[in-house]
Structures are given as C-alpha cells and as structure tokens.
Design a protein around this motif. Structure first.
Motif, PDB file in Angstrom:
ATOM      1  N   ASP A 151      -5.484 -56.721   1.151  1.00  0.00           N
ATOM      2  CA  ASP A 151      -5.704 -58.049   1.716  1.00  0.00           C
ATOM      3  C   ASP A 151      -4.687 -58.269   2.840  1.00  0.00           C
ATOM      4  O   ASP A 151      -3.487 -58.375   2.595  1.00  0.00           O
ATOM      5  CB  ASP A 151      -5.543 -59.106   0.628  1.00  0.00           C
ATOM      6  CG  ASP A 151      -5.781 -60.514   1.137  1.00  0.00           C
ATOM      7  OD1 ASP A 151      -6.152 -60.673   2.325  1.00  0.00           O
ATOM      8  OD2 ASP A 151      -5.588 -61.464   0.351  1.00  0.00           O
ATOM      9  N   SER A 192      -4.469 -60.855   4.849  1.00  0.00           N
ATOM     10  CA  SER A 192      -4.244 -62.272   5.173  1.00  0.00           C
ATOM     11  C   SER A 192      -2.742 -62.532   5.317  1.00  0.00           C
ATOM     12  O   SER A 192      -1.965 -62.297   4.390  1.00  0.00           O
ATOM     13  CB  SER A 192      -4.803 -63.177   4.072  1.00  0.00           C
ATOM     14  OG  SER A 192      -6.188 -62.959   3.899  1.00  0.00           O
ATOM     15  N   GLY A 193      -2.340 -62.986   6.488  1.00  0.00           N
ATOM     16  CA  GLY A 193      -0.931 -63.292   6.728  1.00  0.00           C
ATOM     17  C   GLY A 193      -0.057 -62.074   6.988  1.00  0.00           C
ATOM     18  O   GLY A 193       1.155 -62.223   7.197  1.00  0.00           O
ATOM     19  N   THR A 194      -0.636 -60.878   6.994  1.00  0.00           N
ATOM     20  CA  THR A 194       0.153 -59.667   7.247  1.00  0.00           C
ATOM     21  C   THR A 194       0.411 -59.530   8.750  1.00  0.00           C
ATOM     22  O   THR A 194      -0.537 -59.573   9.548  1.00  0.00           O
ATOM     23  CB  THR A 194      -0.602 -58.418   6.744  1.00  0.00           C
ATOM     24  OG1 THR A 194      -0.900 -58.570   5.355  1.00  0.00           O
ATOM     25  CG2 THR A 194       0.238 -57.155   6.944  1.00  0.00           C
ATOM     26  N   ASP A 210      -6.228 -54.802   9.074  1.00  0.00           N
ATOM     27  CA  ASP A 210      -7.242 -55.854   9.195  1.00  0.00           C
ATOM     28  C   ASP A 210      -8.650 -55.359   8.884  1.00  0.00           C
ATOM     29  O   ASP A 210      -9.636 -56.045   9.199  1.00  0.00           O
ATOM     30  CB  ASP A 210      -7.213 -56.482  10.592  1.00  0.00           C
ATOM     31  CG  ASP A 210      -7.287 -58.001  10.509  1.00  0.00           C
ATOM     32  OD1 ASP A 210      -7.110 -58.537   9.393  1.00  0.00           O
ATOM     33  OD2 ASP A 210      -7.530 -58.649  11.540  1.00  0.00           O
ATOM     34  N   LYS A 263     -11.946 -54.482   6.651  1.00  0.00           N
ATOM     35  CA  LYS A 263     -12.615 -55.275   5.609  1.00  0.00           C
ATOM     36  C   LYS A 263     -12.818 -54.490   4.319  1.00  0.00           C
ATOM     37  O   LYS A 263     -13.021 -55.090   3.259  1.00  0.00           O
ATOM     38  CB  LYS A 263     -13.972 -55.766   6.126  1.00  0.00           C
ATOM     39  CG  LYS A 263     -13.870 -56.604   7.401  1.00  0.00           C
ATOM     40  CD  LYS A 263     -12.908 -57.775   7.237  1.00  0.00           C
ATOM     41  CE  LYS A 263     -12.782 -58.586   8.534  1.00  0.00           C
ATOM     42  NZ  LYS A 263     -11.733 -59.636   8.414  1.00  0.00           N
TER      43      LYS A 263
END
Length: 320
Positions: free
Chosen positions: A204, A206-208, A244, A246
C-alpha cells in the motif's frame, strides 16, 4: 523463484519442478556399504564414498520402462521431511550412451539446494523425501519420465534415452513457516503491507514518499537466526510491486517458497546487496532503483519500465 527475478536459468529446474509428470512407483533397498549392483540398477555398479564423485560401471545400454529407486548407501543423519531444504550433490548419466551428462562434482562439489516438497518431480521425490542425510540414492528412469516429452537436450539426453541419477544427500536445513524475531518500526520510506492472515498480498503506497533513487532496506521483523552469508542458498517468501503500482508483478506467498544462491548474481543486484548480512527469520522491506534492478531496459514481461523503482517484502526462512 520466478524467472522475472533471476539473471540466469537454473539447469535443473525442469528436473526438480516438473509437477506435471505422472507419479511413479519405487523399489528401495540398501546394502549398507559404498557400492551397489541390484536388479533395480539393471547390473550397474556404483562405487565411491558419499560426498565424492561416484564411479559408475555400466552393464551395457540401460533399458528401463519404469522408475526405480535404490538406496546405495544409507546414511545415519536426520530423515528428510516435507518442507526441509536439502543440500545434495547430483550425478546424471545417459543410459543410452553410458556417458556422464551432468555432475555437481564437476563444479567443485558445490551441492544443489533442493526444497523437499510436493512440488518435486515424482522421479526425484523418492530420492529425497524420507531418506536420511548421508545417503547415496540411485534412480533409473526413462528420459521422458525424468524430464518430459522432449528429454533434456541441454544435457545431451534425448526423449527416447534412459537416465541414471545418483543423489548424495549432504545436509538438511529446516525451513521456517514464516518470520521469526522481534518486530521493528517501519521506516518512513516504506509502503504498508496488505495481508491476508499470515500471507502478504500487496503493498500500500498511500502516503509513501516518492523514491529517491537510492537502494534501501530495513527489517520489519529482525530475525533471531544466523546472518546470511554470500554464496549461501537461501529460502524466502517474497512479493514485488513497483512504486505506486496497483498490484504485485511477482510473489511466492500463494505457492511455495523460492530458493536460490545469494550474493553471486543469480538474482537482481538489489537482492544480493541487501539480503547478505540479514538474519534468518527476518522480514525485509527493500526499495530497489533501476540501476540495482533491471536497468534502463526494465522487464517488459513483468510490466516493469526502465524508470520503475521496485519494492519487495522478503521473508528469509532458511540459509544453508
């Protein structure tokens, strides 16, 4: 391990992982010393000590129609169980020409690392599973049963030939079921893990933060085992995903763990540089820039562009 991560093909991959072959029976026995000639060996005599290149005396052309397994020398070590990682020297001869086709002893006696699992070629399975360390086991089989309908042209074995395989079981390493150690705080650059029970199914992002082009690694779980050394065979579960991305481009959690030599160029450089020195039982998170991955060409088969940074989670389950 998937070929997406390998630099070089594995010579024995068709032999060890031939899961589509039909299971065959076996005929096992032991004479308790360092030589053997039995009905199952069709007059072939095998001499020499376990751990040294065998001496084979053929009794003419080997003519077999089924797979037979014979314990030439029975070792007194541990019995190989499902899930173990076995270090074995392997000698293969062409029964039609009575010539050596392959031998790990020609490579300085460096054994192959073989996972003792249901994934083993049925021809090979009886020579590994249930046998004791220190044993020398011989298998006679048709080339089609051993390697498939095409035989093994790489070894000079045609599909109508027969084969003699001699397996020296040198050592065994127990493979962990999963990471074993102390949990660590994840670094700020690392993506989160998506899990299903004890399996990692994705990353995931997200925010990385965006990758900075540097090779990075950290232990999410610090293993309690020994440090991995250059040249060792390690067994791992892993998952890889581009920044990023999926979904993963490769993973082993849904199947069997992967085994390979580390630090010697069998896998992408980023793995060689980061996993040597890590401890058995660790769960590692890696960020691998293109220079330490697949370079400017990327890997089109895996959907990896030359500009992609690769992120991996790697569970180190054994090293031998």
């Amino acid at each position: 391990m998937s070929r997406r991560l390998r630099r070089l093909p594995v010579l024995l991959l068709p032999l060890v992982l031939g899961t589509t072959l039909v299971a065959c029976g076996s005929d096992s026995g032991s004479d308790g010393d360092d030589s053997s000639s039995s009905d199952a060996l069709h007059g072939i005599t095998i001499t020499g000590d376990v751990g040294e290149a065998p001496k084979v005396k053929w009794d003419g052309k080997l003519d077999v129609s089924k797979t037979e397994t014979t314990v030439v020398t029975e070792g007194d070590g541990d019995k190989v169980a499902e899930g173990d990682q076995v270090s074995a020297n392997i000698w293969i001869g062409n029964g039609a020409t009575q010539k050596q086709a392959y031998s790990t002893y020609d490579k300085g006696g460096k054994p192959e690392s073989i996972p003792a699992s249901a994934e083993l070629n049925p021809v090979f399975k009886d020579a590994i599973l249930g046998q004791t360390i220190g044993s020398r086991v011989a298998v006679t089989a048709t080339a089609a049963d051993a390697f498939g309908e095409s035989g093994n042209p790489q070894m000079g074995i045609g599909n109508k030939d027969t084969v003699l395989m001699i397996v020296d079981l040198m050592s065994v390493t127990t493979v962990l079921d999963g990471p074993d150690g102390k949990e660590q705080k994840a670094p700020s650059w690392a993506p989160g893990l998506v899990t299903d029970a004890d399996k990692v199914t994705g990353l995931d992002f997200s925010g990385t933060p965006k990758p900075n082009g540097k090779l990075r690694s950290a232990a999410l779980i610090e293993g309690s085992g020994d440090k991995v050394k250059k040249g060792q065979n390690i067994t791992v579960n892993y998952l890889g995903q581009v920044y990023d991305g999926k979904k993963p481009f490769d993973e082993s959690y849904s199947g069997e763990p992967a085994s390979f030599a580390i630090g010697v160029g069998q896998v992408v450089p980023g793995w060689d540089k980061t996993l040597v020195g890590a401890t058995v039982g660790s769960r590692m998170i890696l960020a691998i820039p293109p220079a330490d991955g697949y370079g400017k060409k990327g890997n089109s088969q895996a959907g990896i562009k030359g500009t992609d940074t690769l992120y991996f989670v790697v569970d180190i389950l054994a090293a031998s």
